[in-house]
Design a protein around this motif. Structure first.
Motif, mmCIF file in Angstrom:
data_model
loop_
_atom_site.group_PDB
_atom_site.id
_atom_site.type_symbol
_atom_site.label_atom_id
_atom_site.label_comp_id
_atom_site.label_asym_id
_atom_site.label_seq_id
_atom_site.Cartn_x
_atom_site.Cartn_y
_atom_site.Cartn_z
ATOM 1 N N ALA A 1 -2.162 0.928 0.647
ATOM 2 C CA ALA A 1 -0.937 1.499 0.521
ATOM 3 C C ALA A 1 0.102 1.396 -1.247
ATOM 4 N N CYS A 2 -0.132 -0.043 -1.839
ATOM 5 C CA CYS A 2 0.897 -0.352 -2.934
ATOM 6 C C CYS A 2 -0.083 -0.874 -3.831
ATOM 7 N N PRO B 1 1.846 -7.964 1.959
ATOM 8 C CA PRO B 1 3.633 -8.414 2.085
ATOM 9 C C PRO B 1 4.826 -7.627 1.101
ATOM 10 N N GLY B 2 4.127 -7.030 0.381
ATOM 11 C CA GLY B 2 4.736 -5.933 -0.240
ATOM 12 C C GLY B 2 5.519 -5.131 0.167
ATOM 13 N N CYS B 3 5.117 -3.936 1.250
ATOM 14 C CA CYS B 3 4.790 -2.144 1.582
ATOM 15 C C CYS B 3 5.419 -3.020 2.847
ATOM 16 N N GLY B 4 4.615 -3.934 3.168
ATOM 17 C CA GLY B 4 4.875 -4.403 5.234
ATOM 18 C C GLY B 4 3.865 -3.320 6.237
ATOM 19 N N ASP B 5 2.925 -2.644 5.142
ATOM 20 C CA ASP B 5 1.732 -1.639 5.726
ATOM 21 C C ASP B 5 0.651 -2.667 6.194
ATOM 22 N N ASP B 6 0.015 -1.709 7.238
ATOM 23 C CA ASP B 6 -1.471 -2.574 8.127
ATOM 24 C C ASP B 6 -2.094 -2.234 6.655
#
Ligand SMILES: [Zn+2]
Length: 101
Positions: free
Chosen positions: A64-65, A77-82
């Motif tokens: 994602a990021c 840890p940055g965007c909380g995405d799986d």
């Protein structure tokens, strides 16, 4: 300056360098979603090799990021995405170390 003084100074400098590697490894692992305590130990024991492990061997990326994370970390840890598992999962002698995510 005699040889003993030089040896002591070099010894202290190397110890500090190794501890610095431990601290750097812990900070880098933490940013990538790893636990602090084991990476302080690994970094202090392995020195520069510990940092190499984090940057190269354990390298994985959040889809994602695009932040770098450690292998085995399931949530960014940055965007909380799986974080998706790796598509290519080599099964070989190193399979226990190269988990499929
Ligand atoms: Zn992310």
């Amino acid at each position: 300056m005699n040889i003993v003084t030089i040896a002591v100074v070099v010894g202290i400098a190397m110890t500090l360098g190794w501890l610095g590697c431990g601290a750097a490894a812990a900070v880098m692992a933490r940013r990538r979603g790893g636990a602090t305590a084991p990476w302080i130990l690994l970094g202090a024991l392995l020195g520069p090799v510990g940092i190499y492990l984090i940057v190269k061997v354990m390298h994985h990326q959040c889809d994602a990021c695009k932040k770098p994370v450690l292998r085995g970390v399931r949530q960014c840890p940055g965007c909380g995405d799986d974080i998706a598992r790796l598509e290519h999962n080599p099964v070989g002698p190193m399979w226990t170390y190269r988990r499929d995510w």
